[in-house]
Design a protein around this motif. Structure first.
Motif, PDB file in Angstrom:
ATOM      1  N   ILE A 147       1.567   1.720 -44.398  1.00 47.14           N
ATOM      2  CA  ILE A 147       2.606   1.909 -43.382  1.00 47.14           C
ATOM      3  C   ILE A 147       3.961   2.187 -44.031  1.00 47.14           C
ATOM      4  CG2 ILE A 147       3.881   0.784 -41.511  1.00 47.14           C
ATOM      5  CD1 ILE A 147       1.311  -0.543 -40.647  1.00 47.14           C
ATOM      6  N   LEU A 148       4.263   1.521 -45.125  1.00 46.66           N
ATOM      7  CA  LEU A 148       5.507   1.815 -45.842  1.00 46.66           C
ATOM      8  C   LEU A 148       5.552   3.277 -46.275  1.00 46.66           C
ATOM      9  CD1 LEU A 148       5.965  -1.350 -48.117  1.00 46.66           C
ATOM     10  CD2 LEU A 148       7.411  -0.658 -46.189  1.00 46.66           C
ATOM     11  N   GLY A 149       4.401   3.832 -46.614  1.00 47.23           N
ATOM     12  CA  GLY A 149       4.335   5.229 -47.005  1.00 47.23           C
ATOM     13  C   GLY A 149       4.616   6.190 -45.875  1.00 47.23           C
ATOM     14  N   GLN A 150       4.501   5.695 -44.638  1.00 46.16           N
ATOM     15  CA  GLN A 150       4.790   6.530 -43.470  1.00 46.16           C
ATOM     16  C   GLN A 150       6.257   6.433 -43.049  1.00 46.16           C
ATOM     17  OE1 GLN A 150       1.684   6.181 -40.259  1.00 46.16           O
ATOM     18  NE2 GLN A 150       0.718   4.741 -41.667  1.00 46.16           N
ATOM     19  N   PHE A 151       6.979   5.464 -43.585  1.00 51.10           N
ATOM     20  CA  PHE A 151       8.393   5.291 -43.265  1.00 51.10           C
ATOM     21  C   PHE A 151       9.223   6.427 -43.858  1.00 51.10           C
ATOM     22  CE2 PHE A 151       8.708   0.356 -42.808  1.00 51.10           C
ATOM     23  CZ  PHE A 151       7.974   0.430 -41.631  1.00 51.10           C
TER      24      PHE A 151
END
Length: 247
Positions: free
Chosen positions: A148-152
């Protein structure tokens, strides 16, 4: 008051309050106290008492002109109900992934700026692991969190990490933001004993309207079995996404 055998016990004041909310939501979505009292057949004084309570609890909102509209609590309940219904629709795909990958499955979302696990699908053959530290405080050390951090966006990621210190959970945990490796928005994230010793996880992004989300699975350390789990995860993430988009 006697209750007839076989009939449910109903609370009249609750029925009246719910009817008030219905009336406000009808027509143009706003109404005065007198209009509400007339539509519900209640004395004006009774309507005022109920309106005051509903407004205090956030179910209704009183505007400056004296009219009432639906309150923010209804939006919250509607959103959570819709999200829960989405998880129910996606559960068969999550169960398929559990069986195909051979490990417990976790569905996570970013909710109000926090990364949280919203569903766990396990079984006696694939028991869940103990989340001794919540994902919201261990995003840097979990496949779900990193996915999810990679989608931020860069700004969103910097804000999140500034609010969540990168704690050292195992000897494998990366605690230096400059060394934190995150997947691209469409790639699989990996946790190699960074959250807990002996635990290996994979996670893939999930397409869900209104949320950044990811699905993760605990996988065996063996290379051959890991490859099968990874293939199952990619297929399972697509199935979950399709269920959530089409609900």
């Amino acid at each position: 008051m006697a209750v007839e055998r076989g009939r449910p016990t109903l609370i009249r004041s609750v029925q009246r309050a719910l009817r008030l909310i219905e009336v406000v939501g009808e027509g143009e979505g706003r109404a005065t106290a007198k209009e509400i009292a007339r539509a519900t057949g209640l004395p004006l004084a009774t309507a005022y008492h109920l309106l005051r309570t509903c407004t205090y609890e956030g179910w209704l909102q009183r505007l400056d002109d004296g009219t009432y509209v639906l309150g923010h609590r209804l939006d919250t309940v509607h959103r959570r109900g819709r999200d829960a219904a989405g998880i129910a629709v996606a559960r068969p795909a999550l169960e398929w992934l559990r069986d195909a990958a051979g490990g417990p499955v976790y569905l996570a979302r970013c909710v109000d700026g926090e990364i949280v696990v919203v569903e766990i699908v396990d079984s006696p053959r694939s028991p869940r692991i103990d989340l001794c530290v919540g994902v919201h405080d261990a995003a840097h050390a979990t496949a779900l969190g990193k996915c999810i951090l990679g989608q931020f966006t860069t700004a969103e990621r910097d804000d999140y990490l500034s609010r969540h210190p990168m704690h050292d959970l195992t000897r494998h945990t990366v605690v230096d933001r400059r060394r934190l490796t995150l997947p691209a928005a469409d790639q699989v994230a990996v946790d190699e004993e960074e959250y807990a010793l002996g635990i290996h996880c994979l996670a893939a992004p999930v397409v869900e309207p209104g949320h950044l989300a990811a699905v993760g699975v605990v996988v065996p350390p063996a290379t051959r079995a890991r490859s099968r789990s990874r293939e199952a995860l990619v297929i399972g993430a697509r199935r979950v996404s399709r269920a959530l988009v089409m609900r």
